[in-house]
Scaffold this motif. Structure first.
Motif, PDB file in Angstrom:
ATOM      1  N   LEU A   3       0.826  -1.204   0.000  1.00 52.55           N
ATOM      2  CA  LEU A   3       0.000   0.000   0.000  1.00 52.55           C
ATOM      3  C   LEU A   3       0.860   1.254   0.000  1.00 52.55           C
ATOM      4  O   LEU A   3       0.598   2.205  -0.745  1.00 52.55           O
ATOM      5  CB  LEU A   3      -0.937  -0.024   1.216  1.00 52.55           C
ATOM      6  N   HIS A  28      -6.661  -2.691  -2.414  1.00 51.43           N
ATOM      7  CA  HIS A  28      -6.442  -2.554  -0.965  1.00 51.43           C
ATOM      8  C   HIS A  28      -7.698  -2.028  -0.261  1.00 51.43           C
ATOM      9  O   HIS A  28      -7.984  -2.405   0.886  1.00 51.43           O
ATOM     10  CB  HIS A  28      -5.268  -1.609  -0.688  1.00 51.43           C
ATOM     11  N   ARG A  32      -8.437  -3.673   3.268  1.00 50.52           N
ATOM     12  CA  ARG A  32      -7.472  -3.142   4.244  1.00 50.52           C
ATOM     13  C   ARG A  32      -7.774  -1.674   4.530  1.00 50.52           C
ATOM     14  O   ARG A  32      -6.910  -0.802   4.453  1.00 50.52           O
ATOM     15  CB  ARG A  32      -6.044  -3.310   3.715  1.00 50.52           C
TER      16      ARG A  32
END
Length: 717
Positions: A3, A28, A32
């Protein structure tokens, strides 16, 4: 790609690398969310100004996803400004992504409703962006904007009148989105009618639109405006005298459209509500309204049935003659009125407390009509050849909550059915009366004697429900049911715990008010001996009506000396259960047994010892607290007493030694005057010897050493 690496790549000079970074960040964002910190969010906000539209689109999508999922649904969403600004981006793909970020978010429903400054400001910005998107060249963008907008959100627009005008234009320009925009106009006209008042002429013009959905949307909005503002209604009718007729005609077409399409159920329900608004706001309008609503009661849509029920009662309140006319109309609607209004829905559970059954709604507007329909309903409910209509009872209860007098008018019909030849009819009638009477005892009070006398003629399930109603009446008016005490007591062995509990509750209420009415019912109480059952009747009565239980026990005690040994033991166990709670209930009975042990005849003493043994077996501590220990010790020590009585006495003492071993020891030391005579009796009787040694063993466990009375036994002499 990590990331952090993807965030850093957003500043790359290579457009390909920036695009790849955007795609990575989107992946992502699906799993996340918590990894996106302030630095990542700031980089994404900067990327929404990227010269490449693909990068901008990725940044807007990721920023919207993370912002909403990290935010709270009832708080302003931070970092949302770049997403909202993207609603006017030059590239259609970016605008499409921005509307997608806002679409189907729970947070949107609070906008325009929450008046806190920060939320109100965000609502204004969102409204401005979405209203602008209604004219977008992209169909998906317009669709998402139409689905995301709400009436309160339009009212929050910096220029709400202009925003409402844009909604009306889109209604005609883009028919594919009419259903969504109809909801917006419905909310707007109900909750913010002032926003639409300047558009009345446009709405009237839409009544002549080519598309039926547009005509319906205009009709719904106008009906809301007419119903909420009588002055506006007068103004509209003055400008266009046929406006009301045109509104109702369009709404009626929508309501009665065939074939039924599940996708349009909300639209048709809204039209039915609007139709009721108009026909009840304009006197003398649309005499066919009743028939229209009745036809909806057979709809497979619960929304339409609710709207129809509400419409019926509103019309009935304003013009009851229209409802009365149903009973005398020759034609297709007269059977429909009886069939549809005299039944509920297939699944009554779908009507929660927020909504109403058709008959329940009509009860407030035309109770006589409902009473007649209830009679039709109950005739079928208690018909032994018909399927059981369990929902019928629920209808009666709900109508009773609206107007008990409506239900009271049909109670005599149910009472008459208690004398029917068919057992099923009697049972269903009794169960219905009991079920309704449980919540409304005043309805049942005048007919309780008839119901009580029918208890022996109905099956246990119907009996259980009838008992619950009678118990409620006993609480409400014990004098009205006192003479049923014996009849109800005979139902105590009902196989259903709730039936036993209801019978006991009845006896509690009547027994507390009139104790003399109860003692004859004692044998029925004895017949229910499952004392582990939480609905054990005598346990309930002992808890709630101690004076009655003492009266009952005294009555039973008089007959126990003529009863079989089995009944004597059962009574002893019952007595133990009653005194086990530690209350004063049953103490008088124990004291009476002690008196018999001390002064009664030989046979009576044996029975008293047997009953006390069984009571001690159930509640040793409670019996040990009485004078029974000394009396039992005296009977055991008396060399002239029969062996059977002495055996029952030592059995009881052995049980009492569990709770109070030293008290038993002291009682024996006090009672035994001739140790040699006792030793001889123990030597002659194996039974007495065994139980005496068991009792001594319990005493020595407490002492943690030998007891002096051990030496009385020949084995230790």
């Amino acid at each position: 790609m990590a990331l952090a690496d993807a965030v850093a790549a957003l500043d790359s000079a290579s457009v390909d690398e920036r695009r790849e970074a955007g795609r990575e960040l989107f992946r992502h964002s699906r799993s996340r969310i918590d990894d996106f910190d302030d630095e990542a969010m700031a980089a994404l906000a900067d990327a929404t100004d990227d010269p490449d539209p693909v990068v901008r689109g990725h940044a807007v999508g990721v920023l919207g996803e993370v912002a909403f999922r990290q935010g709270e649904y009832d708080e302003p969403i931070p970092r949302l400004t770049p997403v909202l600004e993207a609603l006017t981006d030059d590239d259609e793909r970016v605008r499409q992504t921005a509307t997608g970020a806002l679409w189907n978010r729970e947070w949107m429903y609070g906008l325009g409703v929450d008046d806190r400054p920060a939320m109100a400001e965000q609502a204004r910005v969102v409204a401005a962006g979405l209203v602008a998107c209604l004219g977008d060249s992209g169909d998906l963008i317009r669709k998402r904007a139409a689905r995301t907008l709400t009436g309160p959100l339009v009212a929050s627009h910096p220029d709400p009148q202009a925003a409402a005008g844009r909604v009306l234009d889109a209604l005609v320009d883009y028919p594919a989105h009419t259903r969504q925009l109809t909801d917006v106009l419905d909310e707007l006209s109900e909750e913010h009618p002032a926003v639409l008042e300047s558009h009345v002429d446009a709405l009237l013009g839409h009544l002549d639109a080519d598309q039926e959905q547009v005509r319906n949307a205009a009709g719904v909005a106008l009906s809301n405006l007419v119903a909420s503002d009588p002055e506006l209604a007068t103004e509209v009718l003055e400008r266009q005298p046929d406006a009301a007729e045109r509104i109702t005609a369009g709404l009626r077409r929508t309501i009665l459209a065939t074939p039924y399409d599940r996708s349009d159920r909300r639209e048709r329900a809204a039209a039915a509500d609007a139709y009721a608004d108009v026909v009840t706001s304009v006197p003398g309008l649309d005499m066919d309204a009743i028939e229209v609503f009745i036809s909806l009661l057979a709809s497979p849509s619960v929304d339409l049935r609710r709207a129809a029920a509400t419409g019926l009662v509103r019309v009935a309140r304003g013009a009851p003659a229209r409802v009365e006319r149903i009973d005398h109309t020759e034609g297709e609607f007269e059977p429909a009125a009886i069939e549809q209004l005299a039944r509920t829905v297939d699944d009554p559970a779908e009507f929660d407390t927020e909504y109403l059954f058709p008959l329940e709604v009509l009860a407030t507007g035309h109770p006589e009509f409902v009473t007649d329909r209830l009679r039709d309903l109950l005739e079928r409910h208690i018909d032994p050849n018909a399927s059981l209509l369990l929902e019928s009872v629920q209808v009666l209860e709900r109508i009773a909550a609206v107007d008990p007098t409506v239900v009271s008018a049909v109670v005599p019909d149910l009472v008459a059915a208690l004398d029917a030849d068919a057992r099923t009819t009697r049972t269903r009638a009794a169960a219905t009366l009991g079920d309704v009477g449980e919540d409304y005892p005043d309805l049942l009070s005048p007919v309780t004697i008839g119901l009580g006398n029918a208890l022996s003629r109905i099956d246990p399930t119907g009996q259980r429900l009838a008992l619950k109603g009678l118990a409620a009446v006993a609480e409400y008016d014990p004098d009205a049911v006192a003479e049923l005490a014996d009849v109800v007591a005979d139902c105590l062995p009902n196989p259903h715990p709730s039936g036993r509990e209801a019978a006991a509750a009845f006896l509690v209420a009547v027994g507390e008010d009139r104790p003399a009415a109860i003692p004859e019912a004692g044998r029925s109480l004895l017949s229910v001996d499952d004392t582990d059952d939480p609905a054990w009747p005598l346990g309930i009565v002992a808890r709630d009506a101690p004076s009655f239980v003492d009266s009952f026990l005294a009555d039973e005690l008089d007959s126990v000396f003529d009863a079989s040994k089995g009944d004597q033991r059962r009574f002893g166990s019952l007595l133990g259960e009653v005194v086990a709670d530690g209350a004063a209930v049953g103490v008088d009975a124990v004291d009476s047994l002690v008196d018999v042990l001390e002064t009664g005849r030989q046979q009576e003493r044996e029975i008293a010892a047997r009953v006390l043994y069984r009571a001690a077996k159930v509640a040793p501590a409670a019996v040990a607290d009485s004078t029974a220990t000394l009396a039992l010790a005296a009977r055991f020590a008396d060399e002239d007493e029969r062996t059977a009585t002495r055996s029952e006495a030592i059995y009881a003492l052995d049980e009492l030694a569990i709770a109070a071993p030293l008290d038993v020891e002291s009682a024996l030391e006090w009672a035994v005057k001739d140790v040699a005579a006792l030793a001889a009796a123990l030597d002659d009787s194996l039974e007495l010897s065994k139980w005496f040694l068991q009792t001594v063993s319990k005493i020595e466990e407490e002492r943690e050493g030998d007891s002096p009375i051990r030496s009385w036994h020949p084995r230790f002499d």
